[in-house]
Write a protein that holds these residues in place. Structure first.
Motif, PDB file in Angstrom:
ATOM      1  N   TRP A  95       0.816  -1.206   0.000  1.00 39.82           N
ATOM      2  CA  TRP A  95       0.000   0.000   0.000  1.00 39.82           C
ATOM      3  C   TRP A  95       0.855   1.265   0.000  1.00 39.82           C
ATOM      4  CZ3 TRP A  95      -4.491  -1.092  -1.640  1.00 39.82           C
ATOM      5  CH2 TRP A  95      -5.179  -2.225  -1.225  1.00 39.82           C
ATOM      6  N   ASP A  96       2.051   1.193   0.599  1.00 41.21           N
ATOM      7  CA  ASP A  96       2.903   2.379   0.683  1.00 41.21           C
ATOM      8  C   ASP A  96       4.046   2.374  -0.326  1.00 41.21           C
ATOM      9  OD1 ASP A  96       4.345   0.337   1.801  1.00 41.21           O
ATOM     10  OD2 ASP A  96       4.807   1.379   3.681  1.00 41.21           O
ATOM     11  N   THR A  97       4.000   1.484  -1.312  1.00 40.38           N
ATOM     12  CA  THR A  97       5.032   1.478  -2.354  1.00 40.38           C
ATOM     13  C   THR A  97       4.983   2.774  -3.159  1.00 40.38           C
ATOM     14  OG1 THR A  97       4.902  -0.931  -2.600  1.00 40.38           O
ATOM     15  CG2 THR A  97       5.894   0.303  -4.417  1.00 40.38           C
ATOM     16  N   PRO A  98       6.078   3.505  -3.286  1.00 36.67           N
ATOM     17  CA  PRO A  98       6.054   4.724  -4.121  1.00 36.67           C
ATOM     18  C   PRO A  98       5.770   4.365  -5.579  1.00 36.67           C
ATOM     19  CG  PRO A  98       7.989   4.688  -2.689  1.00 36.67           C
ATOM     20  CD  PRO A  98       7.376   3.321  -2.618  1.00 36.67           C
ATOM     21  N   ILE A  99       4.857   5.076  -6.173  1.00 35.74           N
ATOM     22  CA  ILE A  99       4.520   4.819  -7.575  1.00 35.74           C
ATOM     23  C   ILE A  99       5.743   5.027  -8.464  1.00 35.74           C
ATOM     24  CG2 ILE A  99       3.072   5.543  -9.520  1.00 35.74           C
ATOM     25  CD1 ILE A  99       1.558   4.062  -7.325  1.00 35.74           C
ATOM     26  N   LYS A 100       6.605   5.959  -8.066  1.00 32.92           N
ATOM     27  CA  LYS A 100       7.784   6.238  -8.887  1.00 32.92           C
ATOM     28  C   LYS A 100       8.693   5.017  -9.015  1.00 32.92           C
ATOM     29  CE  LYS A 100      11.474   9.618  -9.498  1.00 32.92           C
ATOM     30  NZ  LYS A 100      12.188  10.798  -8.944  1.00 32.92           N
ATOM     31  N   SER A 101       8.684   4.125  -8.007  1.00 31.71           N
ATOM     32  CA  SER A 101       9.525   2.927  -8.093  1.00 31.71           C
ATOM     33  C   SER A 101       8.966   1.933  -9.114  1.00 31.71           C
ATOM     34  CB  SER A 101       9.618   2.269  -6.716  1.00 31.71           C
ATOM     35  OG  SER A 101       8.376   1.721  -6.315  1.00 31.71           O
ATOM     36  N   ILE A 102       7.695   2.078  -9.460  1.00 32.04           N
ATOM     37  CA  ILE A 102       7.063   1.209 -10.451  1.00 32.04           C
ATOM     38  C   ILE A 102       7.051   1.884 -11.818  1.00 32.04           C
ATOM     39  CG2 ILE A 102       4.924  -0.012 -11.055  1.00 32.04           C
ATOM     40  CD1 ILE A 102       4.246   0.095  -8.017  1.00 32.04           C
ATOM     41  N   LEU A 103       6.787   3.194 -11.809  1.00 34.26           N
ATOM     42  CA  LEU A 103       6.731   3.979 -13.036  1.00 34.26           C
ATOM     43  C   LEU A 103       7.813   5.057 -12.958  1.00 34.26           C
ATOM     44  CD1 LEU A 103       2.850   4.520 -13.173  1.00 34.26           C
ATOM     45  CD2 LEU A 103       4.162   2.690 -14.260  1.00 34.26           C
ATOM     46  N   PRO A 104       9.052   4.735 -13.309  1.00 34.17           N
ATOM     47  CA  PRO A 104      10.138   5.715 -13.175  1.00 34.17           C
ATOM     48  C   PRO A 104       9.949   6.950 -14.046  1.00 34.17           C
ATOM     49  CG  PRO A 104      10.866   3.734 -14.340  1.00 34.17           C
ATOM     50  CD  PRO A 104       9.527   3.422 -13.773  1.00 34.17           C
ATOM     51  N   GLU A 105       9.046   6.884 -15.036  1.00 36.61           N
ATOM     52  CA  GLU A 105       8.782   8.050 -15.883  1.00 36.61           C
ATOM     53  C   GLU A 105       7.968   9.113 -15.154  1.00 36.61           C
ATOM     54  OE1 GLU A 105       7.485   4.438 -18.459  1.00 36.61           O
ATOM     55  OE2 GLU A 105       7.855   4.835 -16.316  1.00 36.61           O
ATOM     56  N   LEU A 106       7.425   8.772 -13.980  1.00 39.38           N
ATOM     57  CA  LEU A 106       6.600   9.714 -13.240  1.00 39.38           C
ATOM     58  C   LEU A 106       7.404  10.948 -12.870  1.00 39.38           C
ATOM     59  CD1 LEU A 106       3.718   9.977 -11.916  1.00 39.38           C
ATOM     60  CD2 LEU A 106       4.809   9.262  -9.785  1.00 39.38           C
ATOM     61  N   GLN A 107       6.943  12.110 -13.296  1.00 39.87           N
ATOM     62  CA  GLN A 107       7.614  13.372 -12.988  1.00 39.87           C
ATOM     63  C   GLN A 107       6.547  14.462 -12.990  1.00 39.87           C
ATOM     64  OE1 GLN A 107      11.059  13.349 -12.340  1.00 39.87           O
ATOM     65  NE2 GLN A 107      10.566  15.333 -11.426  1.00 39.87           N
ATOM     66  N   PRO A 111       7.211  18.076  -6.873  1.00 40.03           N
ATOM     67  CA  PRO A 111       8.232  17.133  -6.402  1.00 40.03           C
ATOM     68  C   PRO A 111       7.736  16.283  -5.237  1.00 40.03           C
ATOM     69  CG  PRO A 111       9.204  19.293  -6.768  1.00 40.03           C
ATOM     70  CD  PRO A 111       7.724  19.469  -6.896  1.00 40.03           C
ATOM     71  N   THR A 112       6.897  16.855  -4.381  1.00 45.71           N
ATOM     72  CA  THR A 112       6.350  16.100  -3.246  1.00 45.71           C
ATOM     73  C   THR A 112       5.487  14.958  -3.727  1.00 45.71           C
ATOM     74  OG1 THR A 112       6.378  18.054  -1.816  1.00 45.71           O
ATOM     75  CG2 THR A 112       4.926  16.251  -1.174  1.00 45.71           C
ATOM     76  N   VAL A 113       4.621  15.230  -4.696  1.00 44.78           N
ATOM     77  CA  VAL A 113       3.767  14.185  -5.253  1.00 44.78           C
ATOM     78  C   VAL A 113       4.610  13.126  -5.939  1.00 44.78           C
ATOM     79  CG1 VAL A 113       1.940  13.679  -6.921  1.00 44.78           C
ATOM     80  CG2 VAL A 113       1.784  15.726  -5.493  1.00 44.78           C
ATOM     81  N   THR A 114       5.559  13.558  -6.743  1.00 46.81           N
ATOM     82  CA  THR A 114       6.405  12.616  -7.483  1.00 46.81           C
ATOM     83  C   THR A 114       7.103  11.632  -6.550  1.00 46.81           C
ATOM     84  OG1 THR A 114       6.782  14.244  -9.227  1.00 46.81           O
ATOM     85  CG2 THR A 114       8.342  12.407  -9.084  1.00 46.81           C
ATOM     86  N   GLU A 115       7.647  12.124  -5.456  1.00 43.38           N
ATOM     87  CA  GLU A 115       8.441  11.278  -4.561  1.00 43.38           C
ATOM     88  C   GLU A 115       7.579  10.415  -3.635  1.00 43.38           C
ATOM     89  OE1 GLU A 115      11.693  10.834  -4.725  1.00 43.38           O
ATOM     90  OE2 GLU A 115      11.660  12.205  -6.441  1.00 43.38           O
ATOM     91  N   ASN A 116       6.374  10.860  -3.323  1.00 40.14           N
ATOM     92  CA  ASN A 116       5.605  10.196  -2.261  1.00 40.14           C
ATOM     93  C   ASN A 116       4.298   9.546  -2.712  1.00 40.14           C
ATOM     94  OD1 ASN A 116       7.184  11.088   0.309  1.00 40.14           O
ATOM     95  ND2 ASN A 116       6.906  12.982  -0.857  1.00 40.14           N
ATOM     96  N   LEU A 117       3.889   9.737  -3.938  1.00 43.69           N
ATOM     97  CA  LEU A 117       2.615   9.209  -4.415  1.00 43.69           C
ATOM     98  C   LEU A 117       2.540   7.693  -4.269  1.00 43.69           C
ATOM     99  CD1 LEU A 117      -0.025  10.194  -5.941  1.00 43.69           C
ATOM    100  CD2 LEU A 117       1.157   9.456  -8.039  1.00 43.69           C
ATOM    101  N   THR A 118       1.437   7.183  -3.692  1.00 44.62           N
ATOM    102  CA  THR A 118       1.217   5.739  -3.535  1.00 44.62           C
ATOM    103  C   THR A 118      -0.095   5.346  -4.184  1.00 44.62           C
ATOM    104  OG1 THR A 118      -0.019   5.895  -1.464  1.00 44.62           O
ATOM    105  CG2 THR A 118       2.404   5.807  -1.303  1.00 44.62           C
ATOM    106  N   ILE A 119      -0.334   4.058  -4.229  1.00 47.71           N
ATOM    107  CA  ILE A 119      -1.578   3.558  -4.805  1.00 47.71           C
ATOM    108  C   ILE A 119      -2.780   4.005  -3.974  1.00 47.71           C
ATOM    109  CG2 ILE A 119      -1.673   1.315  -3.621  1.00 47.71           C
ATOM    110  CD1 ILE A 119      -2.326   1.923  -7.388  1.00 47.71           C
ATOM    111  N   VAL A 120      -2.605   4.159  -2.667  1.00 49.18           N
ATOM    112  CA  VAL A 120      -3.693   4.650  -1.816  1.00 49.18           C
ATOM    113  C   VAL A 120      -4.077   6.070  -2.209  1.00 49.18           C
ATOM    114  CG1 VAL A 120      -4.367   5.226   0.551  1.00 49.18           C
ATOM    115  CG2 VAL A 120      -3.070   3.136   0.095  1.00 49.18           C
TER     116      VAL A 120
END
Length: 547
Positions: A95-107, A111-120
């Motif tokens: 639940w707390d996996t950063p989306i950026k670690s799955i979708l590295p294109e996320l930008q 910057p706060t959203v990019t680094e911390n966005l999760t599936i929740v």
């Protein structure tokens, strides 16, 4: 009287209350303009009431049945959430996996959203980014972006609220969740949903794969309700194109039937009650993490009685007015409060809409009951919303049931004139006595530099002002322009034209949304176009540059 006799009497009374709504439901369909409807209610894991009226195709007079397929629109979000819950249950996602670690294109723009966005964050609409539905959803069953445009478009969304601080409904967030499902599972969104939800629950009429309307055996044809002095008429419109192969599939894609949706609702209730210890199931339920799925994760409004958002569901503490069952609230003076006879716990509900369809689903976990409604029309108001609330009131034994036929009649009258009402607001705010420049000064191509999105302004001799706007360079997205004031034009068409062309005219209409404001540089030449398509962002940030 024994408990079994009392239970049987209560069950019989419940069935009678539900059956008594048949005439009301048919009346609502008539005044609002829904050619067909299929609905059902469950109680303690079984279907307690089913009904289908009207036609799935007015030309062939094919009747609607419980297995008739309808596009489910935004109800797709709860299916996406169920698929995400399956991923977590398989240990492929946290639940707390950063989306950026799955979708590295996320930008993203933050910057706060990019680094911390999760599936929740995605599933509960709390990312704080713009909604921007105009970028992808066009008229005449046309999508304006491709599936591979998703991440670049998401990255370009403006910051419109604090991250995790405010709730703001976003189709983009669920579209991104669909991309997460594909990257993590190694399968297409449609395949993974079919394997983990549809197949496990035995949903035979539910799919996100493309459906060919010309050969589908039981797909309801979509219609738009029109209104004039002679009454309500129905106009066939093209089938919405959203599927697993397109953008927005995880937010609005797929078809289902009332029978399948009832099975789905019963499975969700079983899983929720199992996980909360209300009722043990053996074997364990097929759906996983239902408690996380159906619990509130952010408040949708500040009130004494809870209104919050789960994953693809609005939660409402009763007695209360209900969110998430369509936009009927903008067409009536006062929405009804659903007042149960006793304590029934939270109502968990979500509607779904696409051009030609309105559907609704509602769960009452505490009393183990659910409601589903499917219709095939952009009606005058949301028929599925009115009908679902009438069924809910019967389930909770409301002491003084609301007059939903009267409410639907009021809503239909106001929905029929919603564009005229908007025109009156625009006229009242118009600065009189201004004149436009010569048409040639406005004509040209305007480009959004961040997204590459296009707006063409070109000559149209048959129109009163000789101009039209064309979104994304597509002839199917051309709208006549009328002069408003100074260098501002409107692309607002009549409700009839919008409905016939498959635009969602049941939503709130914003005056700014239909304004195109041309701006001149210091040299006096028009070189920019302002278009406030994103309500939460400043107008001066929403511009396109003339090529």
């Amino acid at each position: 009287m024994s408990n079994s006799s009392a239970d049987q009497a209560a069950f019989t009374n419940l069935q009678q209350r539900l059956k008594a709504l048949d005439r009301v439901i048919q009346g609502i369909c008539k005044v609002a303009g829904a050619p067909g409807i299929s609905f059902a209610a469950s109680h303690h894991g079984d279907a307690i009431y089913r009904g289908s009226f009207g036609f799935s195709d007015l030309e062939t007079k094919k009747p609607v049945t419980g297995s008739t397929q309808f596009a489910i629109g935004t109800m797709a979000k709860t299916f996406t959430a169920s698929a995400v819950c399956a991923l977590v249950a398989e240990g492929k996602l946290e639940w707390d996996t950063p989306i950026k670690s799955i979708l590295p294109e996320l930008q993203t723009a933050s910057p706060t959203v990019t680094e911390n966005l999760t599936i929740v964050d995605l599933l509960s609409h709390r990312a704080g980014l713009g909604r921007s539905n105009m970028w992808w959803q066009g008229a005449n069953a046309t999508l304006l972006l491709e599936k591979n445009d998703l991440l670049p478009a998401y990255n370009s969304l403006p910051v419109t609220g604090p991250f995790r601080g405010e709730w703001a409904y976003s189709n983009w967030g669920y579209a991104l969740a669909g991309e997460v499902i594909e990257r993590v599972s190694g399968k297409t969104y449609a395949q993974y949903l079919q394997e983990t939800v549809n197949k496990r629950l035995g949903l035979k009429n539910t799919t996100v794969e493309p459906v060919d309307a010309s050969v589908a055996s039981d797909l309801a044809r979509p219609y738009a309700a029109l209104s004039d002095a002679s009454g309500v008429s129905l106009h066939p419109i093209p089938q919405p194109p959203i599927s697993g192969n397109t953008i927005m599939a995880a937010a609005l894609g797929g078809v289902s039937s009332a029978d399948d949706l009832l099975k789905y609702s019963i499975a969700l209730l079983q899983a929720f009650r199992h996980e909360t210890g209300i009722q043990t199931s053996d074997p364990p339920p097929a759906l996983k993490h239902a408690l996380m799925h159906l619990s509130g994760h952010i408040f949708t409004s500040k009130a004494l009685l809870e209104k919050s958002y789960a994953f693809g569901w609005y939660r409402t503490q009763l007695p209360n007015t209900v969110l998430g069952m369509g936009w009927n609230s903008i067409y009536v003076k006062e929405m009804p409060q659903i007042v149960p006879k006793g304590y029934v716990g939270p109502l968990i509900a979500h509607g779904g809409s696409l051009p030609g369809y309105h559907v609704a689903i509602a769960l009452l976990p505490h009393i183990d009951s659910s409601v589903v409604v499917c219709t095939n029309s952009i009606a005058l108001g949301d028929v599925s919303g009115w009908v679902s609330m009438a069924l809910i009131e019967a389930l909770v034994d409301t002491p003084e049931p609301s007059d939903y036929l009267a409410l639907a009649t009021e809503a239909a009258a106001n929905a029929a004139i919603n564009v005229e009402s908007l025109e009156r607001k625009l006229d009242a705010a118009r600065m009189s006595g201004t004149t436009p420049r010569a048409n040639d000064e406005y004509i040209g191509r305007y480009r959004d530099e961040k997204r590459g999105w296009l707006v063409d302004v070109r000559a149209k001799l048959s129109s009163p002002f000789g101009l039209e706007v064309v979104f994304q360079g597509l002839d199917s997205q051309a709208w006549t322009l009328s002069h408003y004031e100074h260098d501002t034009f409107l692309w607002l068409a009549t409700r009839e034209e919008q409905a016939k062309r498959g635009r969602m005219v049941t939503y709130p209409l914003s005056p700014d949304h239909f304004k195109l404001i041309f701006q001149a540089s210091r040299g006096g030449k028009i070189d920019r176009l302002l278009w406030k398509h994103e309500a939460g962002a400043p107008l001066d940030q929403q511009y396109l540059v003339k090529e």
